[in-house]
Design a protein around this motif. Structure first.
Motif, short mmCIF file in Angstrom:
data_model
loop_
_atom_site.label_atom_id
_atom_site.label_comp_id
_atom_site.label_asym_id
_atom_site.label_seq_id
_atom_site.Cartn_x
_atom_site.Cartn_y
_atom_site.Cartn_z
N ALA A 132 7.35 33.35 90.74
CA ALA A 132 6.25 34.12 90.16
C ALA A 132 6.71 34.80 88.87
N LEU A 133 7.93 35.32 88.87
CA LEU A 133 8.46 35.94 87.65
C LEU A 133 8.58 34.88 86.54
N GLY A 134 8.98 33.69 86.94
CA GLY A 134 9.09 32.61 85.97
C GLY A 134 7.74 32.27 85.36
N ARG A 135 6.71 32.30 86.19
CA ARG A 135 5.36 32.04 85.70
C ARG A 135 4.94 33.09 84.67
N LEU A 136 5.26 34.35 84.93
CA LEU A 136 4.90 35.40 83.98
C LEU A 136 5.66 35.23 82.66
N ALA A 137 6.94 34.87 82.77
CA ALA A 137 7.74 34.71 81.55
C ALA A 137 7.20 33.59 80.68
N THR A 138 6.62 32.55 81.32
CA THR A 138 6.08 31.41 80.58
C THR A 138 5.01 31.85 79.58
N VAL A 139 4.23 32.85 79.95
CA VAL A 139 3.15 33.32 79.08
C VAL A 139 3.68 33.74 77.73
N PHE A 140 4.81 34.42 77.75
CA PHE A 140 5.35 35.00 76.52
C PHE A 140 6.34 34.07 75.84
N ASP A 141 6.63 32.94 76.49
CA ASP A 141 7.56 32.00 75.88
C ASP A 141 8.81 32.76 75.47
N ILE B 14 -4.79 33.68 75.24
CA ILE B 14 -4.67 34.17 73.86
C ILE B 14 -3.25 34.65 73.57
N VAL B 15 -2.70 35.46 74.48
CA VAL B 15 -1.33 35.96 74.26
C VAL B 15 -0.35 34.80 74.26
N ASN B 16 -0.57 33.82 75.13
CA ASN B 16 0.29 32.64 75.17
C ASN B 16 0.25 31.89 73.83
N LEU B 17 -0.95 31.71 73.30
CA LEU B 17 -1.10 31.03 72.01
C LEU B 17 -0.42 31.82 70.89
N LEU B 18 -0.63 33.12 70.86
CA LEU B 18 -0.05 33.94 69.80
C LEU B 18 1.48 33.98 69.91
N ALA B 19 1.99 34.07 71.14
CA ALA B 19 3.44 34.12 71.33
C ALA B 19 4.08 32.80 70.89
N ASN B 20 3.41 31.69 71.19
CA ASN B 20 3.93 30.38 70.81
C ASN B 20 3.83 30.14 69.31
N ALA B 21 2.82 30.72 68.67
CA ALA B 21 2.60 30.49 67.24
C ALA B 21 3.77 31.06 66.43
N GLY B 22 4.28 32.23 66.86
CA GLY B 22 5.42 32.81 66.16
C GLY B 22 5.07 33.41 64.81
N GLU B 23 3.81 33.37 64.43
CA GLU B 23 3.35 33.99 63.18
C GLU B 23 1.89 34.38 63.39
N PRO B 24 1.36 35.28 62.55
CA PRO B 24 -0.03 35.71 62.72
C PRO B 24 -0.99 34.52 62.72
N VAL B 25 -1.99 34.61 63.58
CA VAL B 25 -2.95 33.52 63.75
C VAL B 25 -4.34 34.01 63.37
N CYS B 26 -5.07 33.19 62.62
CA CYS B 26 -6.43 33.54 62.21
C CYS B 26 -7.37 33.48 63.42
N VAL B 27 -8.28 34.44 63.48
CA VAL B 27 -9.22 34.48 64.59
C VAL B 27 -10.04 33.20 64.66
N CYS B 28 -10.32 32.60 63.53
CA CYS B 28 -11.13 31.38 63.51
C CYS B 28 -10.41 30.23 64.20
#
Lengths: 126, 126
Positions: B107-116, A50-64
């Motif tokens: 491992a640090l690189g893997r964590l950073a990937t999550v947050f892009d 979820i955090v990965n998706l939100l971080a990549n989206a770069g803008e607020p994401v709808c829960v749906c």
């Protein structure tokens, strides 16, 4: 684990080669406790996604949209989002009948501080 | 939490304004599970401090030096280091009677990937 680590000589008795100077930590124990709670909220695979998706989206994401992307039920996604919001990693904003979610940039900054990423990246890995 | 989140209309019944396209996650569920285990190892304040110290040091650090810096007993520090090594966040190398520890860069690189991180830093926070 060596015998030394489990109750060997005190530091004052250490061999001459030990130890090289160690930099001060750049955070207090209180700071570390706050940060540890953020990491705890990320100790679940779906919350990482979820955090990965939100971080990549770069803008607020709808829960749906998250439900569809994660292939999880709405209650399950809502449960994980609630944990992330409570931890301070994610923000929530009501938008009509839906809710939008986004990563909290200051929380991500706090996590990055632990690894001193800017410095680490400039160093050799071998 | 809204009624919609807890079992409201299916996505196909969503209002026209919902939803904006969402980027694909840049990790699989298996990847997320591995990453979640790393985060779990960091859900303790002292382990956050240890990783912070090791990341800032930029070179392997003697366990005896960590004891002094953290003001913790050797068994306590060794316990936390063991957890970090088991998780794959920290590497351990025997050096005579002492052991040296260092952060695992991959491992640090893997964590950073999550947050892009690279992308996040370039975006506005407001």
């Amino acid at each position: 684990m060596t015998a030394v680590e489990r109750g060997g000589p005190a530091v004052s008795e250490a061999p001459a080669a030990c130890c090289s100077p160690l930099a001060q930590p750049n955070m207090s124990l209180d700071d570390a406790a706050v940060t540890a709670r953020l990491f705890k909220a990320l100790s679940d695979p779906n919350r990482v996604l979820i955090v990965n998706l939100l971080a990549n989206a770069g803008e607020p994401v709808c829960v749906c949209d998250l439900n569809v992307q994660l292939e999880l039920s709405q209650p399950t996604v809502s449960h994980h989002l609630k944990k992330l919001v409570e931890a301070g990693l994610v923000t929530r904003e009501q938008r009509g009948v839906w809710a939008d979610y986004a990563v909290d940039r200051s929380a991500l900054g706090r996590l990055a501080t632990v690894f001193d990423v800017g410095t680490v990246e400039g160093r050799s890995t071998t």
